[in-house]
Motif scaffolding. Structure first.
Motif, mmCIF file in Angstrom:
data_model
loop_
_atom_site.group_PDB
_atom_site.id
_atom_site.type_symbol
_atom_site.label_atom_id
_atom_site.label_comp_id
_atom_site.label_asym_id
_atom_site.label_seq_id
_atom_site.Cartn_x
_atom_site.Cartn_y
_atom_site.Cartn_z
ATOM 1 N N SER A 19 0.819 -1.218 0.000
ATOM 2 C CA SER A 19 0.000 0.000 0.000
ATOM 3 C C SER A 19 0.852 1.267 0.000
ATOM 4 O O SER A 19 0.359 2.350 -0.332
ATOM 5 C CB SER A 19 -0.941 0.004 1.211
ATOM 6 N N LEU A 20 2.125 1.133 0.379
ATOM 7 C CA LEU A 20 3.013 2.299 0.415
ATOM 8 C C LEU A 20 3.639 2.610 -0.942
ATOM 9 O O LEU A 20 4.049 3.748 -1.196
ATOM 10 C CB LEU A 20 4.141 2.073 1.432
ATOM 11 N N ILE A 21 3.713 1.604 -1.804
ATOM 12 C CA ILE A 21 4.482 1.739 -3.047
ATOM 13 C C ILE A 21 3.985 2.867 -3.961
ATOM 14 O O ILE A 21 4.794 3.687 -4.423
ATOM 15 C CB ILE A 21 4.524 0.392 -3.798
ATOM 16 N N PRO A 22 2.671 2.964 -4.256
ATOM 17 C CA PRO A 22 2.238 4.072 -5.130
ATOM 18 C C PRO A 22 2.617 5.441 -4.566
ATOM 19 O O PRO A 22 3.076 6.321 -5.312
ATOM 20 C CB PRO A 22 0.715 3.895 -5.186
ATOM 21 N N GLY A 23 2.452 5.620 -3.261
ATOM 22 C CA GLY A 23 2.796 6.897 -2.639
ATOM 23 C C GLY A 23 4.285 7.187 -2.707
ATOM 24 O O GLY A 23 4.700 8.332 -2.942
ATOM 25 N N TYR A 71 1.966 10.091 2.357
ATOM 26 C CA TYR A 71 0.660 9.759 2.916
ATOM 27 C C TYR A 71 0.251 8.340 2.533
ATOM 28 O O TYR A 71 -0.544 7.722 3.230
ATOM 29 C CB TYR A 71 -0.413 10.708 2.369
ATOM 30 N N ALA A 72 0.770 7.868 1.387
ATOM 31 C CA ALA A 72 0.302 6.616 0.787
ATOM 32 C C ALA A 72 -1.211 6.732 0.587
ATOM 33 O O ALA A 72 -1.678 7.722 0.048
ATOM 34 C CB ALA A 72 0.693 5.422 1.639
ATOM 35 N N MET A 73 -1.989 5.776 1.084
ATOM 36 C CA MET A 73 -3.444 5.856 0.947
ATOM 37 C C MET A 73 -4.118 6.189 2.280
ATOM 38 O O MET A 73 -5.321 5.979 2.448
ATOM 39 C CB MET A 73 -4.002 4.537 0.402
ATOM 40 N N TYR A 74 -3.324 6.733 3.211
ATOM 41 C CA TYR A 74 -3.835 6.983 4.557
ATOM 42 C C TYR A 74 -4.057 8.473 4.797
ATOM 43 O O TYR A 74 -3.680 9.311 3.980
ATOM 44 C CB TYR A 74 -2.875 6.366 5.575
ATOM 45 N N ASP A 75 -4.658 8.804 5.927
ATOM 46 C CA ASP A 75 -5.128 10.180 6.107
ATOM 47 C C ASP A 75 -4.044 11.164 6.508
ATOM 48 O O ASP A 75 -4.220 12.370 6.349
ATOM 49 C CB ASP A 75 -6.284 10.228 7.117
ATOM 50 N N GLU A 76 -2.908 10.671 7.018
ATOM 51 C CA GLU A 76 -1.833 11.589 7.381
ATOM 52 C C GLU A 76 -0.506 10.848 7.486
ATOM 53 O O GLU A 76 -0.476 9.636 7.741
ATOM 54 C CB GLU A 76 -2.147 12.304 8.692
ATOM 55 N N PRO A 77 0.602 11.559 7.304
ATOM 56 C CA PRO A 77 1.924 10.924 7.383
ATOM 57 C C PRO A 77 2.215 10.339 8.760
ATOM 58 O O PRO A 77 2.929 9.339 8.869
ATOM 59 C CB PRO A 77 2.886 12.071 7.067
ATOM 60 N N GLY A 78 1.665 10.960 9.806
ATOM 61 C CA GLY A 78 1.901 10.455 11.155
ATOM 62 C C GLY A 78 1.379 9.043 11.346
ATOM 63 O O GLY A 78 1.996 8.223 12.034
ATOM 64 N N ASN A 120 10.226 -5.219 4.428
ATOM 65 C CA ASN A 120 10.825 -4.414 5.495
ATOM 66 C C ASN A 120 11.583 -3.216 4.935
ATOM 67 O O ASN A 120 11.583 -2.136 5.536
ATOM 68 C CB ASN A 120 11.754 -5.270 6.348
ATOM 69 N N LYS A 121 12.221 -3.405 3.801
ATOM 70 C CA LYS A 121 12.935 -2.287 3.160
ATOM 71 C C LYS A 121 11.945 -1.210 2.718
ATOM 72 O O LYS A 121 12.192 -0.007 2.888
ATOM 73 C CB LYS A 121 13.740 -2.790 1.961
ATOM 74 N N ILE A 122 10.823 -1.646 2.143
ATOM 75 C CA ILE A 122 9.795 -0.696 1.698
ATOM 76 C C ILE A 122 9.230 0.071 2.887
ATOM 77 O O ILE A 122 9.057 1.299 2.836
ATOM 78 C CB ILE A 122 8.661 -1.435 0.954
ATOM 79 N N ILE A 123 8.957 -0.644 3.969
ATOM 80 C CA ILE A 123 8.405 -0.011 5.169
ATOM 81 C C ILE A 123 9.404 0.970 5.772
ATOM 82 O O ILE A 123 9.030 2.055 6.240
ATOM 83 C CB ILE A 123 7.994 -1.091 6.197
ATOM 84 N N PHE A 124 10.675 0.606 5.742
ATOM 85 C CA PHE A 124 11.726 1.497 6.248
ATOM 86 C C PHE A 124 11.785 2.785 5.423
ATOM 87 O O PHE A 124 11.808 3.895 5.972
ATOM 88 C CB PHE A 124 13.073 0.776 6.203
ATOM 89 N N ILE A 125 11.779 2.641 4.103
ATOM 90 C CA ILE A 125 11.799 3.814 3.221
ATOM 91 C C ILE A 125 10.536 4.647 3.423
ATOM 92 O O ILE A 125 10.591 5.880 3.511
ATOM 93 C CB ILE A 125 11.921 3.375 1.745
ATOM 94 N N GLY A 126 9.396 3.965 3.512
ATOM 95 C CA GLY A 126 8.132 4.669 3.720
ATOM 96 C C GLY A 126 8.126 5.473 5.004
ATOM 97 O O GLY A 126 7.668 6.618 5.036
ATOM 98 N N GLY A 127 8.645 4.877 6.063
ATOM 99 C CA GLY A 127 8.712 5.585 7.338
ATOM 100 C C GLY A 127 9.608 6.808 7.260
ATOM 101 O O GLY A 127 9.270 7.880 7.768
ATOM 102 N N LEU A 128 10.753 6.653 6.594
ATOM 103 C CA LEU A 128 11.691 7.772 6.465
ATOM 104 C C LEU A 128 11.062 8.955 5.737
ATOM 105 O O LEU A 128 11.160 10.103 6.184
ATOM 106 C CB LEU A 128 12.957 7.327 5.728
ATOM 107 N N ILE A 129 10.398 8.691 4.607
ATOM 108 C CA ILE A 129 9.881 9.809 3.811
ATOM 109 C C ILE A 129 8.485 10.250 4.251
ATOM 110 O O ILE A 129 7.922 11.180 3.671
ATOM 111 C CB ILE A 129 9.897 9.497 2.294
#
Length: 286
Positions: free
Chosen positions: A6-10, A67-74, A97-106
């Motif tokens: 779910s993070l990839i498109p964002g 944001y990905a598909m969620y309401d806020e970056p937080g 895990n790599k995707i989640i790590f990158i997603g969290g960073l940005i």
């Protein structure tokens, strides 16, 4: 797996925006009444959203938080941080895990960076910690920060202190802070039982805050303590190793700025996370 997907498109949109390339989008109204009150609308892309509130334009370059598909970056950052806690920050384990790590960073979520720092120390991931410090140093001295103050605005300023308070601790309103102080000075019955669900939104600040104070103020100290006991019981019921204590610590820390802790997702992360971690240790021990 699904969360990482779910993070990839964002992530893709953020990267292309950073290169000055945008995609077609439509404007949609928020479901959150507070965002609607402040006329904060979402740009809906294919598989992702973001808002103009967190967009910084630098010529052709467009800088967005994830944001990905969620309401806020937080929300993105908090979940990323908690999952990486469960995974013990094992980035070599799988692509997810790599995707989640990158997603969290940005996502540039304050919660994610706090959880990440604790996770790095607890798991003794000193190489990643060194990389993380180097990355922050590069961002701090980058031309984007010097010329536009990008990373100061979205990250570094949140770790500074003003008026004896950490700037990143910004999930509460002055109205709620005052009401909470008065609440703690009130009668014992009200403190223990609370003032009822929705009281703060309807009577104090319109729901602009997101803090543990809401949980105590509305549901009472008894309910808050019982919830913490429930979390601890769920944790110890589903893990056979006290080494996993940091998962429990991460969830308790997340309550500080994420009071919506009765939702199913949090319970699933607590139970599923500790079970998963415990089973992983059993497999490794064989």
């Amino acid at each position: 797996m699904l969360f990482a997907l779910s993070l990839i498109p964002g992530i893709i949109i953020c990267l292309f925006n950073f290169m000055g390339i945008d995609f077609s989008y439509t404007i949609i109204e928020p479901l959150n009444k507070v965002k609607a009150l402040y006329d904060i609308n979402y740009r809906r892309y294919l598989g992702a959203v973001n808002t103009t509130q967190d967009t910084i334009n630098m010529g052709r370059v467009i800088f967005n938080k994830l944001y990905a598909m969620y309401d806020e970056p937080g929300a993105v950052g908090t979940v990323c941080g908690l999952i990486l806690f469960i995974e013990k920050l094992d980035l070599k384990k799988n692509v997810e895990n790599k995707i989640i790590f990158i997603g969290g960073l940005i996502s540039f979520s304050f919660a994610f960076y706090i959880l990440l720092i604790i996770n790095l120390i607890v798991c003794k991931k000193y190489k990643i910690l060194a990389f993380f410090i180097l990355l922050l140093t590069i961002l701090n001295f980058s031309s984007l920060n010097k010329d536009y103050g990008v990373f100061d605005k979205i990250l570094f300023n949140r770790f500074t202190v003003s008026d004896n308070k950490l700037n990143g601790d910004n999930r509460t309103s002055p109205e709620l802070d005052y009401a909470y102080k008065q609440f703690l000075k009130g009668d014992v019955k009200t403190i223990l039982m609370g003032k009822g669900d929705g009281y703060i939104t309807n009577n104090i600040d319109g729901g602009v805050s997101s803090t543990y104070k809401i949980f105590i103020y509305e549901r009472g100290l008894i309910f808050f303590i019982l919830y913490l006991i429930l979390v601890v019981v769920l944790y110890y019921t589903n893990t056979n190793s006290i080494k996993n204590y940091y998962i429990l610590l991460a969830f308790i820390l997340s309550i500080y700025q994420r009071p919506n802790i009765l939702i199913l997702a949090y319970i699933v992360l607590i139970v599923g996370g500790t079970l998963y971690n415990s089973n992983s240790e059993n497999i490794n021990a064989i």
